[in-house]
Design a protein around this motif. Structure first.
Motif, short mmCIF file in Angstrom:
data_model
loop_
_atom_site.label_atom_id
_atom_site.label_comp_id
_atom_site.label_asym_id
_atom_site.label_seq_id
_atom_site.Cartn_x
_atom_site.Cartn_y
_atom_site.Cartn_z
N ASN A 127 26.60 -49.05 -19.75
CA ASN A 127 25.66 -48.46 -20.90
C ASN A 127 24.58 -49.17 -21.90
OD1 ASN A 127 23.93 -45.87 -21.01
ND2 ASN A 127 24.92 -45.34 -22.84
N PHE A 128 23.45 -50.15 -21.16
CA PHE A 128 23.47 -51.55 -22.26
C PHE A 128 22.05 -51.13 -22.76
CE2 PHE A 128 25.71 -53.70 -18.70
CZ PHE A 128 26.51 -54.22 -19.42
N ASN A 129 21.19 -49.93 -22.44
CA ASN A 129 20.25 -49.51 -23.62
C ASN A 129 20.61 -48.39 -24.52
OD1 ASN A 129 18.06 -50.24 -22.65
ND2 ASN A 129 17.91 -48.45 -20.48
N ARG A 136 18.39 -58.52 -29.38
CA ARG A 136 17.65 -56.95 -29.04
C ARG A 136 19.70 -56.36 -28.92
NH1 ARG A 136 17.76 -52.72 -26.35
NH2 ARG A 136 16.64 -51.03 -26.18
N PRO A 137 19.98 -54.90 -29.89
CA PRO A 137 21.10 -54.90 -29.46
C PRO A 137 21.58 -54.37 -28.20
CG PRO A 137 20.73 -53.82 -30.92
CD PRO A 137 19.30 -54.52 -30.61
N GLY A 138 22.98 -55.19 -27.17
CA GLY A 138 22.58 -54.66 -25.51
C GLY A 138 22.19 -55.72 -24.32
N MET A 139 21.45 -56.48 -24.91
CA MET A 139 20.84 -58.20 -24.17
C MET A 139 22.27 -58.89 -24.37
SD MET A 139 18.83 -59.46 -22.00
CE MET A 139 17.13 -58.19 -22.41
N LEU A 140 22.08 -58.84 -25.59
CA LEU A 140 23.54 -60.38 -25.24
C LEU A 140 25.21 -59.78 -24.25
CD1 LEU A 140 24.86 -62.80 -26.12
CD2 LEU A 140 25.94 -61.59 -27.99
N GLU A 141 24.77 -58.71 -24.45
CA GLU A 141 26.16 -57.98 -23.70
C GLU A 141 25.96 -57.19 -22.12
OE1 GLU A 141 26.84 -56.46 -27.92
OE2 GLU A 141 25.22 -56.96 -26.33
N ARG A 165 17.20 -68.08 -9.74
CA ARG A 165 17.67 -66.52 -8.56
C ARG A 165 18.25 -65.70 -9.99
NH1 ARG A 165 21.87 -67.14 -4.33
NH2 ARG A 165 22.32 -64.57 -4.13
N LEU A 166 19.02 -66.94 -10.72
CA LEU A 166 20.09 -65.44 -12.25
C LEU A 166 18.57 -65.06 -12.99
CD1 LEU A 166 22.67 -65.09 -13.00
CD2 LEU A 166 22.48 -67.20 -14.26
N VAL A 167 18.17 -65.64 -13.44
CA VAL A 167 17.04 -64.89 -14.57
C VAL A 167 16.67 -63.82 -13.49
CG1 VAL A 167 15.45 -65.50 -15.64
CG2 VAL A 167 17.13 -67.43 -15.51
N THR A 168 15.78 -64.62 -12.06
CA THR A 168 15.44 -63.35 -11.55
C THR A 168 15.64 -61.44 -11.24
OG1 THR A 168 13.49 -65.14 -10.25
CG2 THR A 168 13.58 -62.59 -9.15
N VAL A 169 17.17 -62.10 -10.89
CA VAL A 169 17.81 -60.99 -10.63
C VAL A 169 18.36 -60.43 -11.88
CG1 VAL A 169 20.27 -60.57 -9.85
CG2 VAL A 169 18.73 -62.04 -8.65
N LEU A 170 18.44 -61.10 -12.91
CA LEU A 170 18.71 -60.76 -14.66
C LEU A 170 18.12 -59.62 -14.48
CD1 LEU A 170 20.63 -62.90 -15.88
CD2 LEU A 170 21.70 -60.60 -15.41
N GLN A 171 16.38 -60.18 -14.71
CA GLN A 171 14.99 -59.38 -14.83
C GLN A 171 15.12 -57.81 -14.33
OE1 GLN A 171 12.54 -62.72 -14.92
NE2 GLN A 171 12.94 -63.11 -17.09
N ILE A 172 15.57 -58.26 -12.81
CA ILE A 172 14.76 -56.70 -12.12
C ILE A 172 16.16 -56.16 -12.21
CG2 ILE A 172 15.48 -56.44 -10.12
CD1 ILE A 172 14.50 -58.49 -8.85
N ILE A 173 17.71 -56.08 -12.49
CA ILE A 173 18.60 -54.94 -13.04
C ILE A 173 17.13 -54.08 -14.64
CG2 ILE A 173 20.56 -54.69 -13.86
CD1 ILE A 173 21.45 -56.66 -11.32
N ALA A 174 17.01 -55.21 -15.36
CA ALA A 174 16.80 -55.79 -16.89
C ALA A 174 15.75 -54.14 -16.56
CB ALA A 174 16.58 -56.58 -17.32
N SER A 175 15.08 -54.83 -15.99
CA SER A 175 13.79 -53.48 -16.48
C SER A 175 13.96 -52.37 -15.38
CB SER A 175 12.44 -54.27 -14.90
OG SER A 175 12.78 -54.98 -13.87
N GLU A 176 14.72 -52.23 -14.47
CA GLU A 176 15.91 -51.03 -13.12
C GLU A 176 16.01 -50.07 -14.93
OE1 GLU A 176 16.70 -48.27 -11.14
OE2 GLU A 176 15.51 -49.76 -11.19
N ILE A 177 16.72 -50.53 -16.10
CA ILE A 177 17.28 -49.40 -16.42
C ILE A 177 16.73 -50.37 -18.03
CG2 ILE A 177 19.94 -49.73 -15.66
CD1 ILE A 177 20.35 -52.10 -18.01
N GLY A 178 15.70 -50.28 -18.31
CA GLY A 178 14.69 -50.54 -19.05
C GLY A 178 14.52 -51.10 -19.78
N LEU A 179 15.69 -51.67 -20.13
CA LEU A 179 15.89 -53.05 -21.35
C LEU A 179 15.02 -54.00 -21.73
CD1 LEU A 179 19.15 -53.10 -23.13
CD2 LEU A 179 19.87 -55.32 -21.30
N ASP A 180 14.42 -53.97 -23.09
CA ASP A 180 13.77 -54.68 -23.08
C ASP A 180 14.11 -55.83 -23.90
OD1 ASP A 180 11.66 -52.74 -22.85
OD2 ASP A 180 12.20 -52.17 -25.08
#
Length: 182
Positions: A65-67, A98-103, A126-141
Motif C-alpha cells: 500500500n505504497f500510496n 516522497r513518502p512511499g517511493m523509497l519503500e 529494464r529495472l527502471v521501466t518495470v518500476l515505472q510501470i508498476i508505480a504508474s499503475e498504483i498512482g505513485l508519483d
C-alpha cells in the motif's frame, strides 16, 4: 537502517511470498486496494515476467500500500524520533523523497533482481521501466530512478565503511601486544 535493495531476494523469502500470495491479496482486498489492470499485466509480461511472477509482484505491491502517504510519513517521523532518543542521532539533511517511493523501490527491487532483471539505473533500463510501470499503475508519483541511484550510493558507502571497519579490526588483531608478566 540497512537496506539491501541492491541484491536479489533470497529463495526463502520468494518461497514465502509465493506460498502467501492469496493471503496478501485477501488483506489488500480487505483494504480495497485495487488489483493490477489487464493492460499493466500484459506490459509486465512483455518484459519477460510469467503470470506467477506478475501475481507475486502484484501481491507485494498491493499489500505494501505504497500510496498511503500518511502511514509512511508517520513511520519516518517515528523512526527519526526513535533514533534521536535512543542513539542521539539526528536525521540527515537533504532531499526527502516522497513518502512511499523509497519503500516501494526497496521492496520491489530485490524481487525484480531475483527474476533476473539486472540492477541498472539508466532511464531505459529494464529495472527502471518495470518500476515505472508498476508505480504508474498504483498512482505513485515520483521517479523510481532517483531512489535506485540513491540506494546504490548508500550501498556503496555502507560496503566501504564495512570494509574499512574489517581492516581496522584485522589490524588491531594482528598488532603485537606487550607481554604481561605473570
Amino acid at each position: 537502517m540497512v537496506i539491501l535493495a541492491t541484491r536479489p531476494a533470497s529463495n526463502g523469502l520468494m518461497d514465502f511470498y509465493r506460498s502467501n500470495i492469496q493471503e496478501c491479496n485477501d488483506i489488500a482486498d480487505g483494504y480495497a486496494i485495487p488489483k493490477f489492470s489487464a493492460l499493466y499485466r500484459r506490459d509486465l509480461a512483455k518484459y519477460g515476467f510469467d503470470p506467477q511472477a506478475v501475481d507475486l509482484l502484484e501481491a507485494v505491491t498491493r499489500v505494501g500500500n505504497f500510496n498511503n502517504t500518511a502511514r509512511y510519513q508517520a513511520e519516518r517521523k517515528n523512526r527519526a524520533r526513535l533514533l534521536f532518543t535512543t542513539n542521539g542521532e539526528k536525521q540527515r539533511r537533504g532531499k526527502r523523497t516522497r513518502p512511499g517511493m523509497l519503500e516501494f523501490v526497496a521492496e520491489l527491487t530485490p524481487k525484480l533482481l531475483f527474476y533476473g532483471v539486472p540492477f541498472k539505473t539508466g532511464g531505459r533500463s529494464r529495472l527502471v521501466t518495470v518500476l515505472q510501470i508498476i508505480a504508474s499503475e498504483i498512482g505513485l508519483d515520483g521517479d523510481p530512478r532517483d531512489e535506485l541511484r540513491r540506494l546504490k550510493k548508500l550501498d556503496l558507502s555502507q560496503r566501504a565503511a564495512m570494509r574499512a571497519r574489517f581492516y581496522e579490526i584485522l589490524a588491531d588483531g594482528i598488532r603485537p601486544r606487550p607481554r604481561v608478566a605473570s
